[in-house]
Write a protein that holds these residues in place. Structure first.
Motif, PDB file in Angstrom:
ATOM      1  N   THR A   1      38.214 -71.859  76.642  1.00 54.00           N
ATOM      2  CA  THR A   1      37.273 -71.489  75.775  1.00 54.00           C
ATOM      3  C   THR A   1      35.716 -71.337  76.453  1.00 54.00           C
ATOM      4  O   THR A   1      34.852 -70.873  75.927  1.00 54.00           O
ATOM      5  N   ASP A   2      35.936 -71.956  77.600  1.00 51.73           N
ATOM      6  CA  ASP A   2      34.566 -72.026  78.357  1.00 51.73           C
ATOM      7  C   ASP A   2      34.321 -70.557  79.067  1.00 51.73           C
ATOM      8  O   ASP A   2      34.422 -70.428  80.058  1.00 51.73           O
ATOM      9  N   THR A   3      33.247 -70.090  78.470  1.00 54.92           N
ATOM     10  CA  THR A   3      32.786 -68.682  78.982  1.00 54.92           C
ATOM     11  C   THR A   3      31.846 -68.775  80.113  1.00 54.92           C
ATOM     12  O   THR A   3      31.002 -69.536  80.012  1.00 54.92           O
ATOM     13  N   GLN A   4      32.205 -68.224  81.178  1.00 55.57           N
ATOM     14  CA  GLN A   4      31.145 -68.028  82.322  1.00 55.57           C
ATOM     15  C   GLN A   4      30.511 -66.929  82.221  1.00 55.57           C
ATOM     16  O   GLN A   4      30.679 -65.926  81.792  1.00 55.57           O
TER      17      GLN A   4
ATOM     18  N   TYR B   1      30.246 -71.656  89.482  1.00 53.34           N
ATOM     19  CA  TYR B   1      31.631 -71.239  90.018  1.00 53.34           C
ATOM     20  C   TYR B   1      31.085 -70.133  91.261  1.00 53.34           C
ATOM     21  O   TYR B   1      30.206 -69.631  90.915  1.00 53.34           O
TER      22      TYR B   1
ATOM     23  N   PHE C   1      27.659 -64.908  84.598  1.00 52.12           N
ATOM     24  CA  PHE C   1      27.567 -64.294  85.909  1.00 52.12           C
ATOM     25  C   PHE C   1      26.309 -64.020  86.394  1.00 52.12           C
ATOM     26  O   PHE C   1      25.455 -63.381  85.446  1.00 52.12           O
ATOM     27  N   GLY C   2      25.934 -64.342  87.638  1.00 56.31           N
ATOM     28  CA  GLY C   2      24.521 -64.129  87.948  1.00 56.31           C
ATOM     29  C   GLY C   2      24.579 -62.460  88.616  1.00 56.31           C
ATOM     30  O   GLY C   2      25.657 -61.902  88.479  1.00 56.31           O
TER      31      GLY C   2
ATOM     32  N   LEU D   1      36.070 -76.778  82.004  1.00 57.90           N
ATOM     33  CA  LEU D   1      37.662 -76.346  81.964  1.00 57.90           C
ATOM     34  C   LEU D   1      37.995 -75.154  82.734  1.00 57.90           C
ATOM     35  O   LEU D   1      38.998 -75.052  83.513  1.00 57.90           O
ATOM     36  N   GLY D   2      36.785 -74.212  83.227  1.00 57.68           N
ATOM     37  CA  GLY D   2      37.033 -73.117  84.011  1.00 57.68           C
ATOM     38  C   GLY D   2      38.009 -72.228  83.410  1.00 57.68           C
ATOM     39  O   GLY D   2      37.512 -71.003  83.504  1.00 57.68           O
ATOM     40  N   GLY D   3      38.721 -72.398  82.514  1.00 57.57           N
ATOM     41  CA  GLY D   3      39.477 -71.396  81.661  1.00 57.57           C
ATOM     42  C   GLY D   3      39.404 -71.901  80.285  1.00 57.57           C
ATOM     43  O   GLY D   3      38.006 -71.843  79.663  1.00 57.57           O
TER      44      GLY D   3
END
Lengths: 116, 107
Positions: free
Chosen positions: A102-105, A33, A107-108, A98-100
């Motif tokens: 339960t899919d945890t993002q 993302y 970050f860099g 999913l993006g939302g």
């Protein structure tokens, strides 16, 4: 350390120029993302790629484009740069698409772009 | 179109419990509400995530009412190191982050 890497850390360029930001996701993550964060602004979602294909589009300008390569790293291309494009650009990755959900993002550290 | 709204800033003292509420209308019915913490010049960091009722982990608790139109992040016994910006995140057909709440912890 989230495991997401972004290069370069800082980028200074002039109006009208084109730049490329690079992101390597965490090992095993298929989604990437891109977000833009301007001064005193929240995170603006730009675009998501999943396993090489565009999955979701946010507030991405036509002057901006992205792609995800077979090795899953991603590049964000910003062209015809304007002063207002100066911002922090973050990449995030997650396992699924999913993006939302339960899919945890994760970050860099971000790339700080300054357009003069 | 989904939108998330949270207070711009909050102050609290060390040792206190802090509650930050986010309003989110029109989020996707299958979407989980996620909260992130961001320190200056760093990327956001996942804190907690939930769908309904209450979720607790080692860092925070998250309360989501049955109508899912809001969520409250609860930070127990805050310390100076909890000074950061806190974001709630939801989704409709795209990912929506709130503008963030600047939490300032005072000694």
């Amino acid at each position: 350390d989230s495991g997401v890497t972004q290069t370069p850390k800082h980028l200074i360029t002039a109006t009208g120029q084109r730049v490329t930001l690079r992101c390597s996701p965490r090992s095993g993550d298929l989604s990437v993302y891109w977000y833009q964060q301007s001064l005193d602004q929240g995170l603006q979602f730009l675009i998501q790629y999943y396993n090489g294909e565009e999955r979701a589009k946010g507030n991405i300008l036509e002057r901006f484009s992205a792609q995800q390569f077979p090795d899953l790293h991603s590049e964000l291309n910003l062209s015809s740069l304007e002063l207002g494009d100066s911002a922090l650009y973050f990449c995030a990755s997650s396992v699924g698409s999913l993006g939302g959900g339960t899919d945890t993002q994760y970050f860099g550290p971000g790339t700080r772009l300054t357009v003069l | 179109l989904a939108k998330t709204t949270q207070p711009i800033s909050m102050d609290s003292y060390e040792g206190q419990e802090v509650n930050i509420t986010c309003s989110h209308n029109n989020i996707a019915t299958n979407d989980y509400i996620t909260w992130y913490q961001q320190f200056p010049s760093q990327g956001p960091r996942f804190i907690i995530q939930g769908y309904k009722t209450k979720v607790t982990n080692e860092v925070a608790s998250l309360f989501i009412p049955a109508d899912r139109k809001s969520s409250t992040l609860s930070l127990p016994r805050v310390s100076l190191s909890d000074t950061a910006v806190y974001y709630c995140r939801g989704r409709d057909d795209k990912i929506i982050f709130g503008k963030g709440t600047r939490l300032h912890i005072l000694p």
